[in-house]
Design an enzyme around this catalytic site. Sequence first.
Site, PDB file in Angstrom:
ATOM      1  N   GLU A  73       0.820  -1.209   0.000  1.00  0.00           N
ATOM      2  CA  GLU A  73       0.000   0.000   0.000  1.00  0.00           C
ATOM      3  C   GLU A  73       0.861   1.269   0.000  1.00  0.00           C
ATOM      4  O   GLU A  73       0.567   2.221  -0.688  1.00  0.00           O
ATOM      5  CB  GLU A  73      -0.908  -0.013   1.242  1.00  0.00           C
ATOM      6  N   ASP A  74       1.934   1.271   0.764  1.00  0.00           N
ATOM      7  CA  ASP A  74       2.666   2.524   0.988  1.00  0.00           C
ATOM      8  C   ASP A  74       3.959   2.693   0.212  1.00  0.00           C
ATOM      9  O   ASP A  74       4.505   3.786   0.151  1.00  0.00           O
ATOM     10  CB  ASP A  74       2.966   2.691   2.491  1.00  0.00           C
TER      11      ASP A  74
END
Length: 589
Positions: A73-74
């Site tokens: 996600e990051d």
Amino acid sequence: MHARAAAIKELYKKEPDSMIGRAYAFAEKAHAGQKRKSGEPYFNHSIATGGILRSWHLDDATVAAGILHDTVEDTGVPLETIKKEFGEEVAFLVDGVTKLGHIKYREIPARDGSAAAKKEPIRQSMEEARAENLRKMVLALSQDLRVVFIKLADRLHNMQTLSALPPAKQKRIALETDEIYASLAYRLGMHNVSGELQDLAFPYLHPREYEWLLSATKERYAERAKYLEKIKPQIKKILEDHDIKPLDIEIRAKRYSSLYKKLLKRDMDIERVHDLVAMRIIVKTLPECYAALGVIHEAWPPLPRRIKDYIAMPKPNAYRSLHTTVIGPDGKRVEIQIRTKEMHDENEYGVAAHWLYKQKQEGAAISGKKLAQEIAWVQQLKNWQERFTGNADDPEEFIRAMKIDFFTDRIFAVTPRGDVIDLPAGSTPIDFAYHVHSEIGNSATGAKVNGVMSTLDHPLKSGDVVEILAQKGKKPSEDWLRFAKTTIARDHIRLALRKKNVFARMLSLPSHAELKITVEDRVGLIKDISGSIAEMHIGIMSFHTEPAAGKRFHITKVDIQSTDKKKIEKLVAKLRDIKGVRDVGYRLI
Ligand code: MN
């Protein structure tokens, strides 16, 4: 660095080629240069999460996935890369945690924002139902309880560093933690995790009460702790005199969040709370629990009605322990909890503790009044626990048992704002749209599922983030009834279609005219009539002739594309001049 995170670093140094070691190196590289809001390296969060999971005695795949949980996600690492480097299982767990990240919980604002409105029973029960829905969604979406464990560890560390975030965000996350994750941990029997999460959320949710509690109890806590420390050797001696060797005697302060809840029930009178600090005795065997209770009661008189046997009658979340309150030296009350190490670990770590133990629990009856609605839920968990407790030695069986297969008939999709929409399996974006709001359904033109354009009949999966594209004034299509699954959607579509038809009829203006021409047939008459119409630049829609009574005349009916009366009158006059035409009439349709 926290001891739990340090343990992960230690492991990496010792065994860099192990799965956890490789996850450490991978996440460190992926998060390089990233900082948390607090200013510390992002990677600290990764190993803190992994460290917490390891302290819960979870398997290497879960710990590795915990370390890697934010890389997709990051940092934009493709899930495929995780799969290639760490295998299917770790990738599945990371993906599960990523999906859970899309769920957000926020309070429904009170209509007039007042405190009184917030306490409205209807609003409260709506809130409760919504929170319950969200908790179920977290489970359904996870598909594997280990995903929930990672999320809980992630949240635990985020709560420890919450002060770095802006206040509005602090409040929302604290609320979500309290309502969803602490409650979920409690249901999973993870008492310690649940209590820790509640305690971390408490100062953000009730800052003034927290301040008050701190100052009101500080001395009392200290005084109680000192007293218990003083009698600890005495208890130890009493037990040992009867050949009971305690594994541990802990002195444990009541958590602020649970003290606060208790005070609410006791008119905020701290004098009426007697278990501010309790003594916890850990023994080896189950018979020793009862033996210890007996000898303590012999030495110090118990208070009536304060003896609770949660071993014979465990709490619905499977909590087991003996509780008693005795009058100790100097006539002071002492709250004592007695349990085995195994019970203790199960109470603290709940289902996660089953990694360690396999004892089958008999007669774990559910008792209590308010629990009727919870029984199904708890029963599902219990069945599930029982299914694998018989076979905890077999890791394959355990993994299979960790798969969550309840709620298979429901799916939980999410709005871009993070609100959860609970739908039957097989539902489509059009169902989703109508469940958000009937107006959104009625004006839907298309949908984006997980950011990708999709048709309105595309079947949804749990965890899909669905954005409905709408156009004002757009009306539902009859075609939608083909794939709308839910009654709510179907009813709204039918209603809107009915309205649309009635509306069209009410407003219906004539769309064309019908000419009725009485003729005495002759060759070329039809050509002359159609020629005259064409000359007026009017389109012909249909043309047919039928014999009239007596067969001398024929009636020719022509549908023409005009509703302009002036123009039609002119045409009628023209037609009357044609040879063989006896009469011409018209009407607008
Ligand atoms: Mn995280």
